[in-house]
Every structure is written in C-alpha cells, then in structure tokens.
Design an enzyme around this catalytic site. Sequence first.
Site, short mmCIF file in Angstrom:
data_model
loop_
_atom_site.label_atom_id
_atom_site.label_comp_id
_atom_site.label_asym_id
_atom_site.label_seq_id
_atom_site.Cartn_x
_atom_site.Cartn_y
_atom_site.Cartn_z
CG ASP A 60 32.98 52.27 36.63
OD1 ASP A 60 34.02 52.56 35.99
OD2 ASP A 60 32.98 52.03 37.85
CD GLN A 168 29.95 52.94 39.65
OE1 GLN A 168 30.70 53.79 40.14
NE2 GLN A 168 30.39 51.96 38.90
NE ARG A 198 39.88 43.88 42.65
CZ ARG A 198 39.28 44.98 42.24
NH1 ARG A 198 38.02 44.95 41.86
NH2 ARG A 198 39.93 46.11 42.19
CG ASP A 200 35.69 46.99 43.25
OD1 ASP A 200 36.79 47.30 42.75
OD2 ASP A 200 34.70 47.76 43.25
CD GLU A 242 40.57 48.18 44.49
OE1 GLU A 242 41.08 48.87 43.59
OE2 GLU A 242 39.34 48.03 44.61
CG HIS A 307 41.40 46.49 37.07
ND1 HIS A 307 42.06 46.05 38.19
CD2 HIS A 307 40.20 46.92 37.48
CE1 HIS A 307 41.28 46.23 39.25
NE2 HIS A 307 40.16 46.75 38.86
CG ASP A 308 41.66 50.36 38.86
OD1 ASP A 308 40.81 50.28 37.95
OD2 ASP A 308 41.46 49.95 40.01
#
Length: 542
Positions: A60, A168, A198, A200, A242, A307-308
């Site tokens: 991932d 995960q 950051r 996540d 995020e 990035h998504d």
Amino acid sequence: MEEHWFKQAIIYCLDVDTFQDSNGDGIGDLVGLTRRLDYLARLGVTCLWLNPVHPTPNRDDGYDVTDFYGVDPRLGTLGDFVELVHQAANRGQRVIIDLVVNHTSDEHPWFQSARSSPESPHRDWYVWSASEPVGIDDGVVFPGKQKTTWTYDDTAGAWYHHRFYDFQPDLNWSNPDVRAEVGKIVAFWLQLGVAGFRLDAAPFVIEDVHPDQSEFRREYSWLDELSAAASWHKGDAILLAEANVKEKELDEFFGDGRRVSMLFNFLLNQRLFLSLARGSAAPLREALAAMMALPDQCTWATFLRNHDEVDLSGLSESERQECFDAFGPKPEMQLYGRGIRRRLAPMLGDDRRQIELAYALQVSLPGTPVLRYGEEIGMGDDLDQPERYSIRTPMQWSWADNAGFSTCKPKQLVRPIATGDIGGYETTNVDAERADENSLLAWFERMLRTLRECPEFGAASWEVLDGGDPRVLAMLYSQPTGQLLAISNLGPRKCEIDLASELPDDITLVEMFSDRHYDQDTGLDALSLAGHGYRWLRLVEQ
C-alpha cells in the site's frame, strides 16, 4: 523557539521513492531528495512533508509499516535521513513525516507475535474477536476494493479489525501500552530532527473499537496524550491531522488548541472544486461562512491535490456529479464512487488561466498551503496505474530518458513515467520550464515569493466581502502589520466589482500579485478582474 512557524510555512508533499533516484536502481531515495533541496528552496518551499519512509512490504505504497523506527532500505539509511534533515535546515526548511499508527503491516513483528498465541504480550496490541463481529461490512474505506473491516485469521483463531486493507491490522489504541509505544516513536523521530508529523487517518486512530458494536466512539483524549508527547520533546513540533469528518466534529480535533496544530480543510477543498465546476464563488462563500473560529495556536491546511483521490464525499450526490462531469467524466477517472484520481492540470484541461486561478485562490484562503510534488510544473497522471497510483508517478526533471528521474532501464522504474499531451514529460519537465520565463514553474516561483510578503494570509483574521458579483470571492485579511485584499473571479468572463461600501475610502490599493497588469482602477466601486482573474492588493492609508 519560533512560535507558530507553521502558519507561515509552504508545505510540499512528496514520495521519496518517486522524486529522485541517486543510484540508478529505479527507485527514488533520500540521497536523491537531498540533492534536489536547492530546487525546492528556489521554488519557495519551507517545509517538506514526506510520505512513509519506513520498512514495508509495499503493498500500500508504504502505508503498511513493518518497523516504525527504521528507514526502508530502498530509500537509504537512518544516516541518509539525518543528513537530509540537516541539509534542509541549512536552507531554512523543516521536515515532517507521515505518522501511520492506525495500523501496521500484517508482517510487522508485533502482529506476528499477536497472532501466534492468546498469551502473546502483543495480543492486545490489536483488536480481536473470538466470534464473527457485528457489522463486518460496515465502514469500508475502499468500496469495490475492500469487502469487510474484519478478517478471520487461521493462526490466531480469531477475527481482527482493519479499517483499510486486510493486510493492515488496526492497532488497539484503547491499550495504554500501544499509546506509550507511539509516544516513543514520536520522540525517536523528533530526536532525529523532524519538525512534526502528518497524522494519517486520524479519526480511525482514536476509535474505541468493540466487536459487538457497528459504530465506535472516538476517544479524543488520546490526541491529548499524543500532542503532549510531541511537545514535551520539541516545543514547536506540529501535528497535522488528516480528518475528513463532519464540520461539527472538527473542534474536537483541535481541542482548544491542546490537540492537533493543523487540520486539512477537506470541507473547503470540496467546495472549492464545486466553485470551479460552476464558475461561481457561492459554494466557497458558504463554506467560509460556516468555518469555525480556531484557537490562536492552530490553523487550517489548504490543498487542491494531495496524494490520494480528490475526495468529494462531503458533497451531495448531485453536487458530486457536477464535479465528475467537469473534471472526471469517464469511469476510469473516478475512484471509490466518491473521488477523482487525476492531477489538476488534466482535470482543468491544461487551461493555464484556470490552473493559475486555482492555486492563487488556494494559497490566499485561510490557512497554510500544502502543495503536491509536480503540481508546480503541471504534471499529468497515468490512468493505467491502479487506484491512487495514477497520480504517484516519478517527478519529471528533464527530456532525458526516464524524465531525468533515474538512469535505470525503463522496466526497472518504481512506476512508469507519465506521458501524453497533458503533463507528459516530453513537454512538461523542470528543465524545459526553467528555460521559459512564462512557464508555470516560473509563475509558481513568483507566486510563492510574493506569498512570503503576504503574511496576513497565514495568520490574520479575515472576512468575506460582498462585491456584488456571484462569480467573485473577495476576502479581506487584517492583522496589526497591515491589511490585504484577495479577489478571485471563478467565471470565464471579465467583470468589475464594487467594494466601496465594504472598505474605507481613505486608502490606496497596492497591487502585490495578479494574473495580468491592471490599469489604475478608478475607485473601489469599479475593481476590474479578467476572466479567471485574481488580484492580491495591499491596503495603504493615504
């Protein structure tokens, strides 16, 4: 200590493995990134945000971590990382890294220990259920790619929880030992010189998960512990979270300023794209009017592309369809039923006026701008790549083989180079744009230099003004050092706005940055804007 440095930062997000390869193995690395710091300094970047750098099976894109205290050998060594941080500091740049602690890889030694025996010391580091849990189909993050949020493990003889892919497994944050270990991870990287993290998937990190419930309570107090661990080791360390959640929940993440320093403003991002699709400022004005007041020590992070995918889940179905129709009309351009997996230049048809407007608007909105690597040159995407990888292609440095990213054979590349009419490396690369004073890269350099002269955008109080035209967003920023006016025309046709009743009449407007040269305005009642035009104007008393 420089107080609240992040409010004046220009953050640049990149994947180390797709930025610059230094040894010809086809994979970007820390040494290669270090060699490109001067490019980033010239661009105006003051803070680098690195996507995961840890050892990983890489199923991932590095978000499946097997060692939180190490560096992926493909990218280099801990020594290379420290040298990067040192060289960045020499250029006035800070480095933050992804803190991916909602889950681990299923190959992480903790999980391997946990699944081996109910008596394992790591068993309670993950979330287990002896019987099939309630609502195993609920809360799937990647519809169409992920089927459940619980998976049965034969070795453990139990079900384990995973908000993301089944490889995960989620860490059990209700276990104080897990929270203490994350505190050690934070301390380790702060000691190596990072300026913060950051965080996540922040909403999932703080879920108190129980197998007999389909909805989980969020324990916001766990963020207090995490923030305290960071600030104890470095007083000005930041947590950039995020958290794509409903507006009423956002204040809990800030926690009166004691929890996270910054939040990505997903709600504003989604309304910005709706405004671009409609050619109207109304959605943006609505979002700004609804934005909560922040604690003094906090701010928003603004972004266009990250990035998504462009996540439009906060819009209504009809609003989302408007954005799909405008920016991603084909099924292969969409993802998970909620987003668009394209870079901005292709989304806007490589229309330079709209691209400039979008970024001039983003960086002049309340908060700290976050830019994605390659956006400054108008990079394209590769829709042949699966899911989110379409916008994670190697940086395009030149016309040379592999776009100057690597000297390896093309088949060895970590990911193919983007090609094509819009944003392909043949026409879109750093060397080509450096040679052209009218290039998008040259424009970005001018804009970011000017942004450093406009500290009001990052730290000031602001208000939305009524200029009498639904296409135009007009914002006035004020702080003790001065006032700044930012106006943006979301429509394709020129217009004039009237701010005479909104501003004092004993001022002079000094143009700081604009899409073109504007003749001296006759007065506040007739401020001109070209189609997709933008202007930053400083207010000076006469």
